[in-house]
Design a protein around this motif. Sequence first.
Motif, short mmCIF file in Angstrom:
data_model
loop_
_atom_site.label_atom_id
_atom_site.label_comp_id
_atom_site.label_asym_id
_atom_site.label_seq_id
_atom_site.Cartn_x
_atom_site.Cartn_y
_atom_site.Cartn_z
N GLY A 78 0.78 -1.23 0.00
CA GLY A 78 0.00 0.00 0.00
C GLY A 78 0.81 1.28 0.00
N SER A 79 2.12 1.20 0.19
CA SER A 79 2.91 2.43 0.18
C SER A 79 4.34 2.10 -0.22
CB SER A 79 2.90 3.10 1.56
OG SER A 79 3.53 2.28 2.52
N HIS A 80 5.09 3.15 -0.58
CA HIS A 80 6.47 3.00 -1.01
C HIS A 80 7.35 3.96 -0.23
CE1 HIS A 80 5.18 0.55 -4.42
NE2 HIS A 80 4.28 1.47 -4.69
N PRO A 81 8.62 3.63 -0.05
CA PRO A 81 9.52 4.60 0.57
C PRO A 81 9.59 5.86 -0.29
CG PRO A 81 10.56 2.42 0.42
CD PRO A 81 9.31 2.37 -0.39
N PRO A 82 9.52 7.04 0.32
CA PRO A 82 9.56 8.26 -0.49
C PRO A 82 10.90 8.46 -1.17
CG PRO A 82 9.59 8.79 1.85
CD PRO A 82 9.34 7.32 1.75
N VAL A 83 10.85 8.85 -2.44
CA VAL A 83 12.03 9.20 -3.22
C VAL A 83 11.97 10.70 -3.47
CG1 VAL A 83 13.24 8.91 -5.42
CG2 VAL A 83 12.16 6.93 -4.31
N VAL A 84 13.04 11.41 -3.12
CA VAL A 84 13.09 12.86 -3.27
C VAL A 84 14.23 13.23 -4.20
CG1 VAL A 84 13.59 15.03 -2.09
CG2 VAL A 84 12.02 13.39 -1.06
N VAL A 85 13.96 14.12 -5.13
CA VAL A 85 14.95 14.55 -6.13
C VAL A 85 15.20 16.03 -5.96
CG1 VAL A 85 15.42 14.77 -8.60
CG2 VAL A 85 14.19 12.75 -7.73
N VAL A 86 16.49 16.42 -5.91
CA VAL A 86 16.84 17.84 -5.85
C VAL A 86 17.35 18.27 -7.22
CG1 VAL A 86 17.33 17.83 -3.39
CG2 VAL A 86 19.15 17.30 -5.00
N GLY A 87 17.73 19.53 -7.32
CA GLY A 87 18.17 20.06 -8.60
C GLY A 87 19.59 19.66 -8.95
N VAL A 88 20.05 20.14 -10.09
CA VAL A 88 21.42 19.87 -10.52
C VAL A 88 22.39 20.58 -9.58
CG1 VAL A 88 23.07 20.20 -12.39
CG2 VAL A 88 20.71 19.59 -12.91
N ALA A 89 23.37 19.82 -9.05
CA ALA A 89 24.29 20.39 -8.07
C ALA A 89 25.24 21.41 -8.69
CB ALA A 89 25.09 19.27 -7.41
N GLY A 90 25.67 21.16 -9.92
CA GLY A 90 26.57 22.09 -10.58
C GLY A 90 28.03 21.87 -10.28
N GLY A 91 28.35 21.05 -9.30
CA GLY A 91 29.76 20.78 -8.97
C GLY A 91 29.84 20.01 -7.67
N TRP A 92 31.03 19.46 -7.38
CA TRP A 92 31.19 18.64 -6.19
C TRP A 92 30.97 19.43 -4.91
CZ3 TRP A 92 30.80 13.73 -6.66
CH2 TRP A 92 31.24 13.09 -7.82
N ALA A 93 31.34 20.70 -4.91
CA ALA A 93 31.18 21.49 -3.68
C ALA A 93 29.72 21.60 -3.27
CB ALA A 93 31.77 22.89 -3.89
N ALA A 94 28.81 21.63 -4.25
CA ALA A 94 27.39 21.76 -3.95
C ALA A 94 26.71 20.41 -3.76
CB ALA A 94 26.70 22.53 -5.07
N ALA A 95 27.39 19.32 -4.12
CA ALA A 95 26.74 18.01 -4.06
C ALA A 95 26.39 17.61 -2.63
CB ALA A 95 27.65 16.95 -4.69
N GLY A 96 27.28 17.91 -1.68
CA GLY A 96 27.01 17.55 -0.29
C GLY A 96 25.77 18.24 0.24
N ALA A 97 25.67 19.54 -0.04
CA ALA A 97 24.49 20.29 0.40
C ALA A 97 23.22 19.75 -0.26
CB ALA A 97 24.65 21.77 0.07
N GLY A 98 23.33 19.37 -1.54
CA GLY A 98 22.17 18.80 -2.22
C GLY A 98 21.73 17.49 -1.61
N LEU A 99 22.69 16.63 -1.25
CA LEU A 99 22.35 15.36 -0.62
C LEU A 99 21.72 15.56 0.76
CD1 LEU A 99 25.42 13.16 -1.58
CD2 LEU A 99 23.05 12.81 -2.31
N ARG A 100 22.25 16.50 1.53
CA ARG A 100 21.65 16.79 2.84
C ARG A 100 20.23 17.31 2.69
NH1 ARG A 100 26.98 18.45 3.81
NH2 ARG A 100 26.50 20.62 3.27
#
Length: 223
Positions: A78-100
């Motif tokens: 009856g339900s699924h684990p939620p999947v959340v998608v963020v925007g394009v990180a643009g670089g490794w420095a922003a990837a951590g913030a995007g994952l958080r």
Amino acid sequence: MRLAPELSPSGNWALLARAVLEELSSVGVPVLLGVRPVEGRVPLLLGLRSETERTAVADRVAAALRAGVARAGLERSGSHPPVVVVGVAGGWAAAGAGLRHAAETASAAQGLDDRPWYDARRLDIDLLLWRLREHPDLAAFVDRAIGPLRDHDRTSRPSLLPTLEAYLAHAGRKAETARELHLNRQTLYNRLARIGELLGTDLDDPQTVLALSLALRARRHTS
């Protein structure tokens, strides 16, 4: 992807990771996959050629994640684990913030209507309310805004909170609300009048509508 605590595999995260990674191999873009057992989270970074790919790839990734969960025997009926998608990180420095950001938003998405995936950019209000979940002022706000309806629905029928939710979801359009609830127009009018009476407020007032909408979203985190 965020797994509910009752679905988190006891010591068998490697099986889940392998199943998910095998499913992701068909997505067609480079993938970095990890698991966070303590938090019940499965973080991913994907390599896109352009932002225009985001929606199509997100559809494929969400399907692959859920297929992996099913293969690992962690699917809940009856339900699924939620999947959340963020925007394009643009670089490794922003990837951590995007994952958080994605991880927090996936926690805030628990209990929302089931969808293949959620766009984090459209869940900012839910994330804010989730961050305030332990603050006593949030519970007090919910009680002030919809407490009388909650009390009514515990002891009386018909339940009025679903009527209010549908009415606000359709931006006050009564015909659409009546169709969703399978009610005739007069019955809906009577329920809305009763809601206004119990809350002592005007459902046509924009500030009232905003407060009620926030309270309905916040109650998932305070009940």
